[in-house]
Motif scaffolding. Structure first.
Motif: not given
Length: 130
Positions: A64-75, A84-88
């Motif tokens: 479990y990771v407490n982070a705001e999702v801002c996107g996905f890399a999709v293949d 994540a919003a922090d760039g992770a």
């Protein structure tokens, strides 16, 4: 019309007339049947159940990771990273979208048009003594 159900639940099944008689304040125009618990009522603690599921999932390898999702890399059709919003960037083989009423917005970040729409809901608890 009280009855014992197969697993021992002491409930009454009320048709429209029974509902109107017992709950005169209830609009029964579009109801066909209602169920009323007669004994053994209790509380359900949804948060405790959620925590039990989370503990079991962790024991089975979930992270479990407490982070705001801002996107996905999709293949192609697969999500390879959660951003994540922090760039992770977190590599993954599976993603569970558990965003509830916000699931449509999260799915859109992966290019998925999810037909889930948030609706405002209100729950009232009313005491209606005879």
């Amino acid at each position: 019309m009280p009855c014992k159900k197969a697993c021992g639940a002491d409930v009454a099944l009320l048709d429209r007339a029974g509902l109107e008689t017992r709950f005169g304040w209830l609009n029964c125009a579009d109801l066909s049947l209602g169920s009323l618990g007669l004994s053994g009522e209790g509380w359900f603690d949804g948060y405790t159940l959620l925590m039990a599921f989370a503990r079991k999932a962790r024991r089975q390898g979930a992270r479990y990771v407490n982070a705001e999702v801002c996107g996905f890399a999709v293949d192609g059709r697969r999500v390879t990273h959660v951003i994540a919003a922090d760039g992770a960037r977190m590599a993954c083989t599976h993603v569970v979208n558990a965003a509830g009423p916000w699931a449509r917005r999260i799915a859109a970040l992966a290019g998925v048009d999810l037909p889930v729409f948030a609706r405002r809901r209100t729950v009232y608890v009313i005491s209606c003594p005879p």
